[in-house]
Design an enzyme around this catalytic site. Sequence first.
Site, PDB file in Angstrom:
ATOM      1  N   HIS A  93       0.866  -1.171   0.000  1.00  0.00           N
ATOM      2  CA  HIS A  93       0.000   0.000   0.000  1.00  0.00           C
ATOM      3  C   HIS A  93       0.913   1.235   0.000  1.00  0.00           C
ATOM      4  O   HIS A  93       1.809   1.351   0.845  1.00  0.00           O
ATOM      5  CB  HIS A  93      -0.869   0.026   1.252  1.00  0.00           C
ATOM      6  CG  HIS A  93      -1.837  -1.113   1.355  1.00  0.00           C
ATOM      7  ND1 HIS A  93      -1.473  -2.379   1.768  1.00  0.00           N
ATOM      8  CD2 HIS A  93      -3.173  -1.166   1.100  1.00  0.00           C
ATOM      9  CE1 HIS A  93      -2.525  -3.164   1.767  1.00  0.00           C
ATOM     10  NE2 HIS A  93      -3.569  -2.460   1.366  1.00  0.00           N
ATOM     11  N   HIS A 110     -10.441  -7.240   2.492  1.00  0.00           N
ATOM     12  CA  HIS A 110      -9.129  -6.708   2.114  1.00  0.00           C
ATOM     13  C   HIS A 110      -8.510  -6.048   3.345  1.00  0.00           C
ATOM     14  O   HIS A 110      -9.005  -6.199   4.463  1.00  0.00           O
ATOM     15  CB  HIS A 110      -9.262  -5.715   0.956  1.00  0.00           C
ATOM     16  CG  HIS A 110     -10.153  -4.551   1.247  1.00  0.00           C
ATOM     17  ND1 HIS A 110      -9.683  -3.336   1.688  1.00  0.00           N
ATOM     18  CD2 HIS A 110     -11.503  -4.441   1.205  1.00  0.00           C
ATOM     19  CE1 HIS A 110     -10.704  -2.510   1.880  1.00  0.00           C
ATOM     20  NE2 HIS A 110     -11.819  -3.160   1.600  1.00  0.00           N
TER      21      HIS A 110
END
Length: 329
Positions: free
Chosen positions: A9, A178
């Site tokens: 991320h 997620h």
Amino acid sequence: MVGIILASHGEFAAGIKQSGQMIFGEQEDVEVVTFMPNEGPDDLHQHLEDAIAKLSDQEQVLFLIDLWSGSPFNQANLILADHEDKWAMVTGLNLPMLIEAYGSRLSMDSAQDIAAHIVEAGRDGVKVKPESLEPQAAEAPAAAAAPAQAAGALPEGTVLGDGKIKIGLARIDSRLLHGQVATAWTKSVQPTRIIVVSDNVAHDNLRKTLITEAAPPGVKANVIPIQKMIDIFKDPRFGTTKALLLFENPEDVVRVVDGGVELPEVNVGSMAHSEGKVMINNVLSVNQEDVDAFKHLESKGVKFNVQKVPTDSKANLDDLLKKSGLKGV
């Protein structure tokens, strides 16, 4: 040489690659994939495919991922499913792990051998000062208590607790399970079970497997069809279950509520953009069917809050829907 894909991320993967180069020198066949806030799962999947294509040899590939169950993990796991005989993935990426992976490539030519080897280096790299803060290994109990019998294995009519499943959170999120759900929302809600409610996913064995594998430690994840969720809501054997429900779209929520499941409030987290949909903010896209579903749910008394993570301020769904220009808003 085993190719390495660093995925994270944000820019973490790019930063740790630079740190690794400072210590171990420039490395060949190491590609970086960053998942940015304005991107969706399809973008991330394509980034991973593009990174793999840049490797000089795709025979042996090792994914080093930031977070188990996050979006980079989920998309890499989809790709890995077709190469589990040779490729491998390790999550919890840190600098000791990366350096060990670089060193291991000098003597190992198997991605899976390197993956098995570097896990310990990653764990050993986590230390604390002063040493007195280091957790002590707990002694194993002489006899472990028998796990509670699964609700589904109990005779029909058995009542556990007050006989009614507790729904800690119902969330619409096209990404389903997620990173934001597995970490932030699970910590906030503290469910005993994550339940993905979807006919489409329930009949897709690959997606089911990937979702159950993405469950955070200590929480079991299930994928069930819509009718099963309606049945569970009425089944007293689930009276001690606290659930976090995940839906792909508001239409599935309508079917569940019309079937008798009580959902006083629904969290709207993410709805992916596709042809025919209108973007109403950076993570939500709707079409007329979605708007009609939301309005139907409102007529049933369901309230909505728009929040990606628990620490975000809540946005008003009706205000956002007005931006769509669609009928009924």
